[in-house]
Scaffold this active site. Sequence first.
Site, PDB file in Angstrom:
ATOM      1  N   ALA A   1       0.814  -1.219   0.000  1.00  0.00           N
ATOM      2  CA  ALA A   1       0.000   0.000   0.000  1.00  0.00           C
ATOM      3  C   ALA A   1       0.847   1.268   0.000  1.00  0.00           C
ATOM      4  O   ALA A   1       0.639   2.170  -0.821  1.00  0.00           O
ATOM      5  CB  ALA A   1      -0.941  -0.018   1.209  1.00  0.00           C
ATOM      6  N   GLU A   2       1.788   1.347   0.931  1.00  0.00           N
ATOM      7  CA  GLU A   2       2.600   2.561   1.039  1.00  0.00           C
ATOM      8  C   GLU A   2       3.491   2.734  -0.195  1.00  0.00           C
ATOM      9  O   GLU A   2       3.654   3.839  -0.705  1.00  0.00           O
ATOM     10  CB  GLU A   2       3.455   2.509   2.306  1.00  0.00           C
ATOM     11  CG  GLU A   2       2.660   2.386   3.597  1.00  0.00           C
ATOM     12  CD  GLU A   2       2.368   0.937   4.001  1.00  0.00           C
ATOM     13  OE1 GLU A   2       1.778   0.745   5.072  1.00  0.00           O
ATOM     14  OE2 GLU A   2       2.744   0.022   3.243  1.00  0.00           O
TER      15      GLU A   2
ATOM     16  N   LYS B   1     -13.077   8.988   1.167  1.00  0.00           N
ATOM     17  CA  LYS B   1     -13.132   8.390  -0.164  1.00  0.00           C
ATOM     18  C   LYS B   1     -14.392   7.542  -0.304  1.00  0.00           C
ATOM     19  O   LYS B   1     -14.773   6.830   0.614  1.00  0.00           O
ATOM     20  CB  LYS B   1     -11.884   7.532  -0.397  1.00  0.00           C
ATOM     21  CG  LYS B   1     -10.592   8.328  -0.376  1.00  0.00           C
ATOM     22  CD  LYS B   1      -9.377   7.457  -0.630  1.00  0.00           C
ATOM     23  CE  LYS B   1      -8.863   6.800   0.609  1.00  0.00           C
ATOM     24  NZ  LYS B   1      -7.582   6.091   0.401  1.00  0.00           N
TER      25      LYS B   1
ATOM     26  N   GLY C   1     -15.178   5.665  -3.460  1.00  0.00           N
ATOM     27  CA  GLY C   1     -15.122   4.877  -4.687  1.00  0.00           C
ATOM     28  C   GLY C   1     -15.602   5.643  -5.901  1.00  0.00           C
ATOM     29  O   GLY C   1     -15.252   6.807  -6.116  1.00  0.00           O
TER      30      GLY C   1
ATOM     31  N   ASN D   1      -6.630   2.508   5.882  1.00  0.00           N
ATOM     32  CA  ASN D   1      -6.452   1.311   5.041  1.00  0.00           C
ATOM     33  C   ASN D   1      -6.558   0.030   5.865  1.00  0.00           C
ATOM     34  O   ASN D   1      -5.669  -0.831   5.831  1.00  0.00           O
ATOM     35  CB  ASN D   1      -5.093   1.391   4.346  1.00  0.00           C
ATOM     36  CG  ASN D   1      -5.105   0.719   2.978  1.00  0.00           C
ATOM     37  OD1 ASN D   1      -5.937  -0.147   2.720  1.00  0.00           O
ATOM     38  ND2 ASN D   1      -4.178   1.095   2.131  1.00  0.00           N
TER      39      ASN D   1
ATOM     40  N   ARG E   1       3.643 -13.302   4.673  1.00  0.00           N
ATOM     41  CA  ARG E   1       4.606 -12.236   4.963  1.00  0.00           C
ATOM     42  C   ARG E   1       5.263 -12.352   6.337  1.00  0.00           C
ATOM     43  O   ARG E   1       5.907 -11.403   6.781  1.00  0.00           O
ATOM     44  CB  ARG E   1       3.920 -10.882   4.816  1.00  0.00           C
ATOM     45  CG  ARG E   1       2.817 -10.647   5.801  1.00  0.00           C
ATOM     46  CD  ARG E   1       1.850  -9.532   5.380  1.00  0.00           C
ATOM     47  NE  ARG E   1       2.442  -8.339   4.819  1.00  0.00           N
ATOM     48  CZ  ARG E   1       1.710  -7.352   4.258  1.00  0.00           C
ATOM     49  NH1 ARG E   1       0.397  -7.452   4.217  1.00  0.00           N
ATOM     50  NH2 ARG E   1       2.301  -6.289   3.786  1.00  0.00           N
TER      51      ARG E   1
ATOM     52  N   LYS F   1     -18.285   6.983  -6.521  1.00  0.00           N
ATOM     53  CA  LYS F   1     -19.109   8.166  -6.229  1.00  0.00           C
ATOM     54  C   LYS F   1     -18.262   9.419  -6.037  1.00  0.00           C
ATOM     55  O   LYS F   1     -18.780  10.526  -6.058  1.00  0.00           O
ATOM     56  CB  LYS F   1     -19.961   7.919  -4.991  1.00  0.00           C
ATOM     57  CG  LYS F   1     -20.979   6.798  -5.158  1.00  0.00           C
ATOM     58  CD  LYS F   1     -21.773   6.585  -3.878  1.00  0.00           C
ATOM     59  CE  LYS F   1     -22.754   5.433  -4.026  1.00  0.00           C
ATOM     60  NZ  LYS F   1     -23.501   5.189  -2.766  1.00  0.00           N
TER      61      LYS F   1
ATOM     62  N   ASP G   1      -4.838   3.896  -3.220  1.00  0.00           N
ATOM     63  CA  ASP G   1      -3.449   4.372  -3.169  1.00  0.00           C
ATOM     64  C   ASP G   1      -3.229   5.455  -4.223  1.00  0.00           C
ATOM     65  O   ASP G   1      -2.555   6.455  -3.977  1.00  0.00           O
ATOM     66  CB  ASP G   1      -2.482   3.210  -3.405  1.00  0.00           C
ATOM     67  CG  ASP G   1      -2.664   2.094  -2.392  1.00  0.00           C
ATOM     68  OD1 ASP G   1      -3.042   2.395  -1.247  1.00  0.00           O
ATOM     69  OD2 ASP G   1      -2.426   0.922  -2.750  1.00  0.00           O
TER      70      ASP G   1
ATOM     71  N   ASN H   1       2.858   1.662  -3.201  1.00  0.00           N
ATOM     72  CA  ASN H   1       2.033   2.102  -4.325  1.00  0.00           C
ATOM     73  C   ASN H   1       1.855   3.616  -4.333  1.00  0.00           C
ATOM     74  O   ASN H   1       1.896   4.253  -5.394  1.00  0.00           O
ATOM     75  CB  ASN H   1       0.649   1.434  -4.254  1.00  0.00           C
ATOM     76  CG  ASN H   1       0.697  -0.049  -4.540  1.00  0.00           C
ATOM     77  OD1 ASN H   1       1.646  -0.551  -5.134  1.00  0.00           O
ATOM     78  ND2 ASN H   1      -0.330  -0.760  -4.114  1.00  0.00           N
TER      79      ASN H   1
END
Length: 315
Positions: free
Chosen positions: A34-35, A224, A226, A165, A105, A228, A257, A37
Site C-alpha cells: 500500500a505505502e 473516499k 469509490g 487502510n 509475509r 461516487k 493508493d 504504491n
Amino acid sequence: MDVITIGDGMITFDPTSKGPLRFVNQFQRKIGGAELNVMLGCARLGLRSGWISRLGKDEFGRHIINTVRGEGVDVSEVKLEEGYATSLNFKEVQESGAGRTFYYRLPSPTETLTPEALPEEYIKGAKILHVTGVFPAIQPQNRQVILRALQIAKENGVKVSFDPNIRLRLWSKTEARETILSYLPYVDYLLTGREELEIIFDSADDSFLRRALSGFSFEQVIMKDGEKGAAVLHNGSWQHVAGFPVAKVVDTVGAGDGFDAGFLYGLLQGWPVERSLEFANAIGAMVVQVNGDNEGLPYLEEVEGFLGQRETIER
C-alpha cells in the site's frame, strides 16, 4: 523529499484468470504494498518520493528495489536483510473486479526496522510523511515504529497524511481502533473511507462521526467513496466532489493508493481542496481500468489528458 513513507514491499502474484483462487493455475509476478504504491504514484506525477523499508536479501527483494529505483523513488533507506524472505501475496479477482488478497509475509524482514533504527534526518527533511494502517497491522512492533515516526514528524514541522487502510485479515477491529486512535493526534490530513471511520469510532451514526472527527486538529479530513467520488469535512458537514464513471472496472486494488497520491500532489501544488479531490478521483478511476496494484498509476500528462486539460494525440 516531497513525500516519504514507511511500509512493507512485496511480490504480488496476480491471477491470469478470474474466479476462486483454488481454480487458478497461472500467475503473473508483480510488486505491491500500500505505502509503496502511493510513492510510485507520487513519483509518476513528478513528486520527489522516498521509501523507508526492509526487504529480504533474495531475488524477489532485489527485483523490488531495482524496479522501485527505476520508477524514480528514492530507496536509500531500503535495506536487504539476510535470513528473511521477501513478503508475498496472491490475489483473487472476481468477474466484477472485486477480489481478495492472501498474504504470506511472516516472519517479515521489516521486523528489523525498529523505532531506534528510524532515519530521523531523512524524516525531518521531508515535506510530508505518509503512513497507513497496513504496516502497523503486520506485527505489533511496527505500531511503535509508526508512532515514533509520527512523533519525529510532529517535532520537526513535517506534515503527516494518514490512510487507515484497515485490513481485517491482518488485525482485529479492536487492535485497529486502539492503534489508529493513538495516531490521530499527530495527523494533519486524514484520507479514509466511511467503513474505516465506523471501525475507528465504533459507530455508524454520521453525526457522531463528524463530532468525533472535530475533536482532533486535522487540517483536512477526506472521505473516499469509490466511484461516487470523495468528500471533505468542512464546518461540520461533508462537501462532495463527484467521481468519474468507468465503463468497465478491471481491478479495484490500488485505486485508493492512487487517490492518495493524487491528493498529495494537489496538496503540494497548493490547490484548493476541491481541485485536489477532482484530480485524485480521476486517478482512482484510471487505476481501476488496469490490472495490477500499481500498473494503472498514471503520469501527470495522462491525468491531464483524462481531465481534458491536455490534448491527447493517439495517432
